[in-house]
Design an enzyme around this catalytic site. Sequence first.
Site, PDB file in Angstrom:
ATOM      1  N   HIS A 356     -11.275  92.138  47.019  1.00 12.74           N
ATOM      2  CA  HIS A 356     -11.118  91.933  45.569  1.00 12.74           C
ATOM      3  C   HIS A 356     -10.404  90.649  45.205  1.00 12.74           C
ATOM      4  CE1 HIS A 356     -12.312  96.037  44.272  1.00 12.74           C
ATOM      5  NE2 HIS A 356     -11.854  96.373  45.469  1.00 12.74           N
ATOM      6  N   LYS A 544      -5.222  91.453  29.751  1.00 11.15           N
ATOM      7  CA  LYS A 544      -5.322  91.542  31.210  1.00 11.15           C
ATOM      8  C   LYS A 544      -3.927  91.293  31.775  1.00 11.15           C
ATOM      9  CE  LYS A 544      -8.461  88.181  30.907  1.00 11.15           C
ATOM     10  NZ  LYS A 544      -9.601  88.430  31.742  1.00 11.15           N
ATOM     11  N   ARG A 545      -3.747  91.510  33.070  1.00  7.98           N
ATOM     12  CA  ARG A 545      -2.465  91.176  33.680  1.00  7.98           C
ATOM     13  C   ARG A 545      -2.143  89.702  33.445  1.00  7.98           C
ATOM     14  NH1 ARG A 545       0.152  94.968  37.175  1.00  7.98           N
ATOM     15  NH2 ARG A 545       1.555  93.238  37.612  1.00  7.98           N
ATOM     16  N   LYS A 550      -5.239  83.254  35.406  1.00 12.03           N
ATOM     17  CA  LYS A 550      -6.010  83.781  34.282  1.00 12.03           C
ATOM     18  C   LYS A 550      -5.849  82.901  33.039  1.00 12.03           C
ATOM     19  CE  LYS A 550      -5.640  88.589  35.923  1.00 12.03           C
ATOM     20  NZ  LYS A 550      -7.001  89.089  36.152  1.00 12.03           N
ATOM     21  N   THR A 652     -13.450  92.712  34.760  1.00 15.09           N
ATOM     22  CA  THR A 652     -14.211  93.851  34.244  1.00 15.09           C
ATOM     23  C   THR A 652     -13.974  94.003  32.739  1.00 15.09           C
ATOM     24  OG1 THR A 652     -12.401  95.220  35.097  1.00 15.09           O
ATOM     25  CG2 THR A 652     -14.454  95.224  36.347  1.00 15.09           C
ATOM     26  N   LYS A 656     -16.438  95.049  29.494  1.00 13.97           N
ATOM     27  CA  LYS A 656     -16.112  96.044  28.463  1.00 13.97           C
ATOM     28  C   LYS A 656     -16.274  95.441  27.072  1.00 13.97           C
ATOM     29  CE  LYS A 656     -12.940  98.122  31.695  1.00 13.97           C
ATOM     30  NZ  LYS A 656     -11.629  97.890  32.331  1.00 13.97           N
TER      31      LYS A 656
HETATM   32  C1  26V Z   1      -2.589  93.271  45.716  1.00 17.43           C
HETATM   33  C2  26V Z   1      -1.325  93.683  45.967  1.00 17.43           C
HETATM   34  C3  26V Z   1      -0.544  92.961  46.950  1.00 17.43           C
HETATM   35  C4  26V Z   1       0.904  93.314  46.958  1.00 17.43           C
HETATM   36  C5  26V Z   1       1.175  94.770  46.735  1.00 17.43           C
HETATM   37  C6  26V Z   1       0.540  95.318  45.514  1.00 17.43           C
HETATM   38  C7  26V Z   1      -0.839  94.814  45.293  1.00 17.43           C
HETATM   39  C8  26V Z   1      -1.642  95.480  44.399  1.00 17.43           C
HETATM   40  C9  26V Z   1      -2.916  95.047  44.176  1.00 17.43           C
HETATM   41  C10 26V Z   1      -3.389  93.933  44.818  1.00 17.43           C
HETATM   42  C11 26V Z   1      -4.796  93.568  44.600  1.00 17.43           C
HETATM   43  C12 26V Z   1      -5.056  92.443  43.753  1.00 17.43           C
HETATM   44  C13 26V Z   1      -6.526  92.255  43.727  1.00 17.43           C
HETATM   45  C14 26V Z   1      -7.163  92.665  42.440  1.00 17.43           C
HETATM   46  O1  26V Z   1      -6.665  93.447  41.672  1.00 17.43           O
HETATM   47  N1  26V Z   1      -8.308  92.117  42.224  1.00 17.43           N
HETATM   48  C15 26V Z   1      -9.064  92.329  41.011  1.00 17.43           C
HETATM   49  O2  26V Z   1     -10.072  93.287  41.299  1.00 17.43           O
HETATM   50  C16 26V Z   1     -10.890  93.531  40.172  1.00 17.43           C
HETATM   51  C17 26V Z   1     -11.844  94.641  40.569  1.00 17.43           C
HETATM   52  O3  26V Z   1     -12.694  94.188  41.576  1.00 17.43           O
HETATM   53  C18 26V Z   1     -11.599  92.265  39.756  1.00 17.43           C
HETATM   54  O4  26V Z   1     -12.379  92.532  38.611  1.00 17.43           O
HETATM   55  C19 26V Z   1     -10.604  91.174  39.454  1.00 17.43           C
HETATM   56  O5  26V Z   1     -11.283  89.970  39.191  1.00 17.43           O
HETATM   57  C20 26V Z   1      -9.676  90.995  40.629  1.00 17.43           C
HETATM   58  O6  26V Z   1      -8.642  90.091  40.309  1.00 17.43           O
END
Ligand code: 26V
Length: 814
Positions: A356, A544-545, A550, A652, A656
């Site tokens: 992701h 969004k975050r 972003k 996403t 929406k």
């Molecule tokens: C990474 C980490 C690393 C440290 C601990 C906590 C934590 C939690 C989540 C993540 C993942 C980050 C990746 C992410 O959220 N990607 C997003 O995924 C979406 C669904 O596929 C996508 O639409 C977004 O573009 C993408 O940024």
Amino acid sequence: MLTIEAFEHKLKEKVKQARGVDIAGAADKDIYYAVAAIVQENMHENWHETKKAYEDQQERQVYYVSMEFLIGRLLESNLLNCGLRDVCHEALHRLGRSPEDIYAEEHDAGLGNGGLGRLAACFLDSMASLQYAGHGSGIRYRYGLFEQRIIHGNQVELPDYWLKETYPWETRKADEALTIHFGGEVDMHTRADGTLEFSPRNTDEVRAVPYDVPVAGYDNNVVNTLRLWSAELPPEDSHLLGDSESRYYHHLDHMHSIEQISGFLYPDDSNYEGKELRLKQQYFLVSATLQQIIGDFKRVHDLPLKQMHQKICVQINDTHPSLAVPELMRLLMDQEGLNWDDAWHVTRHTIAYTNHTTLSEALEKWPVDMIKHVLPRSFMIINEINERFCQGLWFDHPELRDKIPELAVIADDQVHMARLAIVGSFSVNGVAQLHTDILKKSEMKDFHELYPGKFNNKTNGITHRRWLLQVNTELADTISDAIGPQWIQQPSKLAGLLRYTNDNAFLQKLDQVKRNNKAKMTDIIQKQTGISVDPDSIFDVQIKRLHEYKRQLLNVFHVIYLYNEIKDNPAMDITPRTFIFAAKAAPGYYMAKEIIKLIHHVASVVNHDKDVKGRLKLIFMENYNVSLAESIIPAADLSEQISTAGKEASGTGNMKMMMNGALTVGTMDGANVEIHDLVGRDNIFIFGLSSSEIQQYRDEGSYNAKEIYHADDRVRRIMDQLNGGDFGSQEIEFKDIFYHILSHNDPYFVLKDFEDYIVTQEHVDSTFRIREKWQQKALVNIAYSGKFSSDRTIHEYAADIWNIAPVRFSTPSL
Ligand code: 26V
């Protein structure tokens, strides 16, 4: 199916039973619990029948394993999927109660950070609605993602204790609890046949107790399961007395720390930090899930475990559950007696991995010493996987010998989880075409060459049931009136709307629906922020975050630019705009928090300046979560998807808002590319550098942010305003943003894309004035949004990765 009268009757009965009061005297909360109980009862038998059907049919099952499931509220979506929403609304109206007020009693289940967690929730809805035997497996965090409050423009975080009151959707299954082992040592013995036996000693035990949440399919009587694991003390602790004083104290410490494992969700989704507790959470999830899968497999199938992959598929959501690779190996070898080769065959044909993000700072790498200490047996297996993998590279791929350090699972005393996931799985997918291309061509190029068939794309999707049918009933009805209701089952049928492109009456109707949603949003904004906004202005939305990539900052620069223009020429002709932001920053992300502060400061200037005459309003909505998204999205005119190209894997929210008739202003990034390709360049506002141009600037080192600062008066003016000018004062200043951009050469190309963004926004401004033209574009967006239903995505996963077909039910009730 319940009639309105029957529903009303049941409701009264439940309220009486639970609270001992008549409905007139019941609080909204009482009614919420009563309605939830009716829905739960309604699902109960189907839940049981669905499980039975899956077992009887002995078909392949999919487990979607994720550290996050951002499911939000469930009452309305469950009512909708069970065909009870209209009945319930009518019954509530007859009783003089408002459904919205009842729904609002439910605390959002915020068990996720953002896109990745919400995707998992949409997938559950689609798997059940399409009758796939697909289950979710996650963690029942006692604290979800923090609640955001803004105090004097600063974000502060409060704990989200969402389980404070009874959660009516979960069922505790204490009898299905499993034991998870941490730490200790591993004893090795040679068996009589010369094979090795590994047995753990002195481990710390944790009980994994499952809580099941039903996942109802839409109008099909299917009820799948989301299983959330909770960490608890083992029932009796025979080790507590230990054989030494130090073990005794060690065990006391352990007992105190057990419940932390499912204590809280880690709130940083951008910056990986090697926290031991997070590692424990990951192993806890993976071990519980796999133990359950193996147990069920043995119970249901009369097949040897060597064939488990024929019946089971485990999709891991990012690398967070990638310890599934060594854990499945461990269980198959140490508990089930398979040899390495057989266990490896099963593992590599069971696990599939979704990537992701390509952000290097988010890639998980665990220190070898930590894994050795927390998971000694897993480490031995990872080491063996690495040895065999590297030897294979050395002997079978001499051309890659130089690259072994970049490919090895263990390198620099760290375990590289993405590499482990790639090596130990049969499928690696990206989440939008551009993202997958980037994985194949650059980030994971060597792996792609090594395993050419393994990489594939599955463009994300969203459930159109929640994100259109549920949250925007007026638009959904308008669509159904025009093209019939078939789009609900087959969202690609939304394309039927295209025949209304030149139908003025229909376009006016769309305009009216949007206007109504904006009027509702106007009230919500007034209530929550005390600011009044013009419902006829452009609702320009970025939700969004908060991340630098972003580029919320680019959006703020646009606001400041317009403000400056108005100050220079107060009579200027500008389409009124309401800028709506909502975003949580990771608690330790300094720049993100500075940007939130900046948004508030700019708002305090712009919203009160007499010269502006209400033409610009800047709103920041606190505590962005699924429920807030549900009220903002139907009211959006313009969807801001302005990430630095190449950085947003998919997005996403873009889907929406498109589905709700917003036009996108965006870069050629993530799924924006696919939205552009569908709707065509006239129906989207694309601007900025492409990902390959950005890559080229990076490779050549040829971008110079300071040049733009010096050459472009508008940019310099804004930057200087941050650096102690109009947007800085004694008490508040944004010098850090100023210096951060200039001293790091603007890593996200904000200054570089500014010019094109401004020009494109002028185009937005003029287009919005011609209502029919705008609505025509909105209609084209809605019409093509069917592709972005997660039903399409799930069909693709099912066909290309999972190799499963929808389950046909023979039971009459199903
Ligand atoms: C990474 C980490 C690393 C440290 C601990 C906590 C934590 C939690 C989540 C993540 C993942 C980050 C990746 C992410 O959220 N990607 C997003 O995924 C979406 C669904 O596929 C996508 O639409 C977004 O573009 C993408 O940024």
